[in-house]
Design an enzyme around this catalytic site. Structure first.
Site, PDB file in Angstrom:
ATOM      1  N   THR A   1       0.828  -1.193   0.000  1.00  0.00           N
ATOM      2  CA  THR A   1       0.000   0.000   0.000  1.00  0.00           C
ATOM      3  C   THR A   1       0.869   1.252   0.000  1.00  0.00           C
ATOM      4  O   THR A   1       2.017   1.187   0.421  1.00  0.00           O
ATOM      5  CB  THR A   1      -0.822  -0.029   1.300  1.00  0.00           C
ATOM      6  OG1 THR A   1      -1.695  -1.117   1.197  1.00  0.00           O
ATOM      7  CG2 THR A   1      -1.609   1.230   1.536  1.00  0.00           C
TER       8      THR A   1
ATOM      9  N   ARG B   1     -13.347  -7.941  -0.246  1.00  0.00           N
ATOM     10  CA  ARG B   1     -12.571  -7.749   0.984  1.00  0.00           C
ATOM     11  C   ARG B   1     -12.130  -6.281   1.111  1.00  0.00           C
ATOM     12  O   ARG B   1     -11.669  -5.663   0.155  1.00  0.00           O
ATOM     13  CB  ARG B   1     -11.337  -8.649   0.933  1.00  0.00           C
ATOM     14  CG  ARG B   1     -10.401  -8.525   2.126  1.00  0.00           C
ATOM     15  CD  ARG B   1      -9.254  -7.588   1.861  1.00  0.00           C
ATOM     16  NE  ARG B   1      -8.315  -7.547   2.977  1.00  0.00           N
ATOM     17  CZ  ARG B   1      -7.342  -6.654   3.081  1.00  0.00           C
ATOM     18  NH1 ARG B   1      -7.166  -5.756   2.148  1.00  0.00           N
ATOM     19  NH2 ARG B   1      -6.550  -6.664   4.119  1.00  0.00           N
ATOM     20  N   VAL B   2     -12.324  -5.707   2.293  1.00  0.00           N
ATOM     21  CA  VAL B   2     -11.856  -4.351   2.574  1.00  0.00           C
ATOM     22  C   VAL B   2     -10.895  -4.430   3.752  1.00  0.00           C
ATOM     23  O   VAL B   2     -11.209  -5.064   4.765  1.00  0.00           O
ATOM     24  CB  VAL B   2     -13.031  -3.413   2.928  1.00  0.00           C
ATOM     25  CG1 VAL B   2     -12.532  -2.012   3.269  1.00  0.00           C
ATOM     26  CG2 VAL B   2     -14.026  -3.348   1.769  1.00  0.00           C
ATOM     27  N   GLY B   3      -9.737  -3.816   3.614  1.00  0.00           N
ATOM     28  CA  GLY B   3      -8.745  -3.833   4.691  1.00  0.00           C
ATOM     29  C   GLY B   3      -8.862  -2.605   5.570  1.00  0.00           C
ATOM     30  O   GLY B   3      -9.953  -2.070   5.794  1.00  0.00           O
ATOM     31  N   ASP B   4      -7.745  -2.146   6.080  1.00  0.00           N
ATOM     32  CA  ASP B   4      -7.710  -0.986   6.976  1.00  0.00           C
ATOM     33  C   ASP B   4      -7.612   0.336   6.234  1.00  0.00           C
ATOM     34  O   ASP B   4      -7.953   1.388   6.784  1.00  0.00           O
ATOM     35  CB  ASP B   4      -6.480  -1.094   7.894  1.00  0.00           C
ATOM     36  CG  ASP B   4      -5.200  -1.154   7.068  1.00  0.00           C
ATOM     37  OD1 ASP B   4      -5.085  -2.080   6.235  1.00  0.00           O
ATOM     38  OD2 ASP B   4      -4.349  -0.268   7.208  1.00  0.00           O
TER      39      ASP B   4
ATOM     40  N   THR C   1       0.467   0.866   7.281  1.00  0.00           N
ATOM     41  CA  THR C   1       0.458  -0.148   6.229  1.00  0.00           C
ATOM     42  C   THR C   1       0.746  -1.509   6.842  1.00  0.00           C
ATOM     43  O   THR C   1       1.429  -1.587   7.874  1.00  0.00           O
ATOM     44  CB  THR C   1       1.486   0.185   5.125  1.00  0.00           C
ATOM     45  OG1 THR C   1       1.679  -0.959   4.275  1.00  0.00           O
ATOM     46  CG2 THR C   1       2.846   0.568   5.702  1.00  0.00           C
ATOM     47  N   GLY C   2       0.252  -2.548   6.224  1.00  0.00           N
ATOM     48  CA  GLY C   2       0.452  -3.907   6.741  1.00  0.00           C
ATOM     49  C   GLY C   2      -0.809  -4.708   6.517  1.00  0.00           C
ATOM     50  O   GLY C   2      -1.636  -4.349   5.678  1.00  0.00           O
TER      51      GLY C   2
ATOM     52  N   GLY D   1      -4.304  -5.609   6.866  1.00  0.00           N
ATOM     53  CA  GLY D   1      -5.439  -4.860   7.370  1.00  0.00           C
ATOM     54  C   GLY D   1      -6.229  -5.556   8.458  1.00  0.00           C
ATOM     55  O   GLY D   1      -6.689  -4.930   9.421  1.00  0.00           O
TER      56      GLY D   1
HETATM   57  N1  ASP Z   1      -3.133  -2.379   4.674  1.00  0.00           N
HETATM   58  C1  ASP Z   1      -3.417  -2.873   3.319  1.00  0.00           C
HETATM   59  C2  ASP Z   1      -4.597  -3.796   3.369  1.00  0.00           C
HETATM   60  O1  ASP Z   1      -4.682  -4.633   4.257  1.00  0.00           O
HETATM   61  C3  ASP Z   1      -2.255  -3.578   2.701  1.00  0.00           C
HETATM   62  C4  ASP Z   1      -0.912  -2.903   2.909  1.00  0.00           C
HETATM   63  O2  ASP Z   1      -0.764  -1.969   3.689  1.00  0.00           O
HETATM   64  O3  ASP Z   1       0.040  -3.310   2.237  1.00  0.00           O
HETATM   65  O4  ASP Z   1      -5.407  -3.713   2.476  1.00  0.00           O
END
Ligand code: ASP
Length: 300
Positions: free
Chosen positions: A183, A211-214, A233-234, A236
């Site tokens: 991200t 799917r929806v992340g953070d 980032t990471g 979600g």
């Molecule tokens: N946080 C993002 C998600 O989970 C992915 C990422 O940060 O690389 O969609």
């Protein structure tokens, strides 16, 4: 700098788990953000993220990962500033710059638009249809399918078989998944002491349709207030459970030094979960991650 003005700064990241070899795209994006700083922190953060979306090397905009069906691209993005401007899109398809659509949503009566409604809004707001699969996304997809077929869990603590078990794409599945997490995000402080954050992602892979992340979720992937701005980032699914962006924002607002707050935020997660955080306050800025994370800062 005139009296009453603060030093302007833009900090950007290219995704937890990404390569530092891609720092140059972050440097260019941070400079683009700074070039827009006279329009304020929100414009600066948004411009920086749009530049990263256009770069193609990061998992956002034109570099977004493919969904498991090998065709669909679903993207999330958000913007927020210290004056209360807030806009986000989730699971949006067929746009070049989700972060610009998120910025446009901030001018509507709503804060978050998802799926088909978000895409239809994008057309009405003047964003052309765009479907682009980068070569990198194609390669990552192939690799992901291979890994999903293998014995090792692609996502920490998630059985690879869960993705075939809950498969919800129109096309039949054909894998045995790739892990994608790159991200992009930016935080900015303008000369009037305003703060803003912008972020954008092609999502994490593997994932089910919808799917929806953070990234588009306030307080989880991003937060901006009168005392600063934070982007994270990471993975979600892990980030939302800790409301990471708001948690770090609160620590900073309570006066915790930047380094300490960023370290403490990263330390909330076990090492196998990729995590990265960037933040800015009136006196400090910084970035921290538990894996490599492309990043850059530009100040004037
Ligand atoms: N946080 C993002 C998600 O989970 C992915 C990422 O940060 O690389 O969609």
């Amino acid at each position: 700098m005139k009296q009453g003005e603060s030093k302007t700064v833009v900090v950007v990241h290219g995704g937890a788990g990404g390569s530092r070899a891609d720092d140059d795209g972050c440097v260019a994006a941070a400079r683009e953000g700074l070039a827009d700083m006279e329009k304020g922190a929100l414009a600066a953060a948004t411009a920086a993220v749009a530049a990263l979306e256009n770069d193609g090397r990061y998992n956002a905009g034109s570099g977004s990962v493919l969904c498991l069906d090998g065709t669909t691209i679903e993207m999330d993005a958000a913007v927020m500033d210290s004056s209360g401007k807030l806009g986000a899109v989730a699971c949006i398809q067929r746009v070049r710059n989700p972060v610009l659509v998120a910025r446009a949503v901030a001018d509507t009566p709503h804060w978050l638009l998802a799926g088909e409604g978000a895409e239809r809004f994008a057309r009405i707001a003047g964003f052309a249809a765009c479907y682009h699969v980068s070569e990198r996304a194609r390669r990552k997809h192939e690799a992901l399918l291979g890994k999903l077929a293998g014995p090792d869990a692609v996502l920490p603590n998630v059985a690879n078989a869960a993705f075939s078990h809950y498969w919800n794409y129109a096309a039949p599945h054909d894998f045995g998944t790739e892990d994608g997490c790159d991200t992009v995000g930016a935080v900015a402080r303008d000369g009037a002491g305003g703060f803003a954050v912008a972020c954008s992602t092609g999502g994490s892979a593997p994932s089910l349709l919808g799917r929806v992340g953070d990234t588009p979720i306030i307080g989880s992937g991003f937060y901006a207030g009168k005392l600063g701005a934070v982007a994270v980032t990471g993975i979600g699914e892990h980030i939302v459970r800790r409301l990471l962006a708001h948690t770090v924002y609160q620590w900073l607002a309570q006066g915790m030094p930047m380094n300490e707050a960023l370290e403490a935020g990263v330390a909330l997660f076990p090492r196998e979960i990729d995590i990265g955080i960037i933040a800015v306050t009136c006196g400090e800025s910084g970035a921290r991650s538990n894996k490599d994370m492309p990043r850059a800062e530009a100040a004037a």
